[in-house]
Enzyme design. Sequence first.
Site, PDB file in Angstrom:
ATOM      1  N   LYS A   1       0.933  -1.156   0.181  1.00 14.25           N
ATOM      2  CA  LYS A   1       0.015   0.044  -0.053  1.00 14.25           C
ATOM      3  C   LYS A   1       0.975   1.252  -0.079  1.00 14.25           C
ATOM      4  O   LYS A   1       0.517   2.194  -0.634  1.00 14.25           O
ATOM      5  CB  LYS A   1      -0.731   0.055   1.301  1.00 14.25           C
TER       6      LYS A   1
ATOM      7  N   GLN B   1      -4.233  -1.524   9.745  1.00 10.53           N
ATOM      8  CA  GLN B   1      -4.054  -2.697   9.207  1.00 10.53           C
ATOM      9  C   GLN B   1      -4.622  -3.674  10.057  1.00 10.53           C
ATOM     10  O   GLN B   1      -4.160  -4.023  11.423  1.00 10.53           O
ATOM     11  CB  GLN B   1      -2.592  -2.941   8.768  1.00 10.53           C
TER      12      GLN B   1
ATOM     13  N   ASP C   1     -10.659   2.939   4.358  1.00 14.82           N
ATOM     14  CA  ASP C   1     -11.235   1.379   4.381  1.00 14.82           C
ATOM     15  C   ASP C   1     -12.500   1.251   4.322  1.00 14.82           C
ATOM     16  O   ASP C   1     -13.161   0.305   3.851  1.00 14.82           O
ATOM     17  CB  ASP C   1     -10.647   0.683   5.388  1.00 14.82           C
TER      18      ASP C   1
END
Length: 287
Positions: free
Chosen positions: A54, A98, A121
């Site tokens: 990412k 994460q 997200d």
Amino acid sequence: MPAQGALLKLEGSPVAEALYAELHAQLAGLTFVPRLHVVRLGEDPASVSYVRLKDRQAKKLGLQSEVTVLPESTSQGELLALIHQLNADQNVDGILVQFPVPKHISPKTVLEAIRPDKDVDGLHPINVGRLWSGEECLESCTPAGVMRLLNHYGFSVAGKEVVIVGRSNLVGKPLAALMLRSDATVTLAHSKTPDLVAVTRRADILVAAAGRAGLIKSSMVRPGAVVVDVGVNRVGEKLVGDVDPGVAHVAGALSPVPGGVGPMTVAMLLSNTVKAAIRRRDASAMV
Ligand code: NAP
């Protein structure tokens, strides 16, 4: 639906590259550079590699990207303090913690602590609620990636029978919301679905998101169906999906693992970061 006999491979990389080109053009017109901040706890090898990917892609696209790595022993309070700091930081546009987080930390508390307008997200309850209400929101990345993948290869879901195997908050449920919004008739199957074969065989478009290697066999697929494999399972040294290789002989289109949905998830995260940056600045300009 595709013609039977010729399998179309739904590769994610060209679709992600097309999205990066769009984002690149969008970034060129901005007077600021959007900033993504990723937080990782501990050294779980999969998390280390996802976060690296990412960060690398964000920088390649021309975004500002920062990663904070905290020890596995970090308390929930310490993590929340960092999130509050990032929430308040005017220079941070997107925040991602994460997952999975260590067991002593509540994923729900973490998700709810992130400002909804920085929740790249798309998992904050506000964004989830807006998604189900058909309102503008930051959409969950993997489901949004699946929609874009299908769209790129010319598959409209409107009026189609869509079966999603898996009902998680991360994939199955938000994907069902996006499919519904695009006028599909949606079935969510799960581990308690009694006759999974009968359900999956109804699908014009079948999405496997169960996290079970080889769960979807060729006998479960209607000939010519479009099959999207979201699953990522480590079998020995190999990464495999939820779809058995034999499905390639029955399906009309199939996304590979790796190389199908995976690249789309990262691309949608960066798309959300750009979207969040523009929206937040527009909102503050309106005050
Ligand atoms: P999850 O939270 O473990 O959810 C799995 C879902 O599958 C649950 O709803 C479960 O049913 C259902 N399920 C499990 N075994 C089943 C079976 N034998 N028959 C029918 N349904 C079954 O997993 P997730 O986070 O949604 O992830 C799913 C998969 O997608 C994983 O392999 C993950 O690694 C992958 N993934 C990939 C990406 C990507 O970018 N490519 C992104 C996210 C996730 P119950 O609800 O009844 O337990």
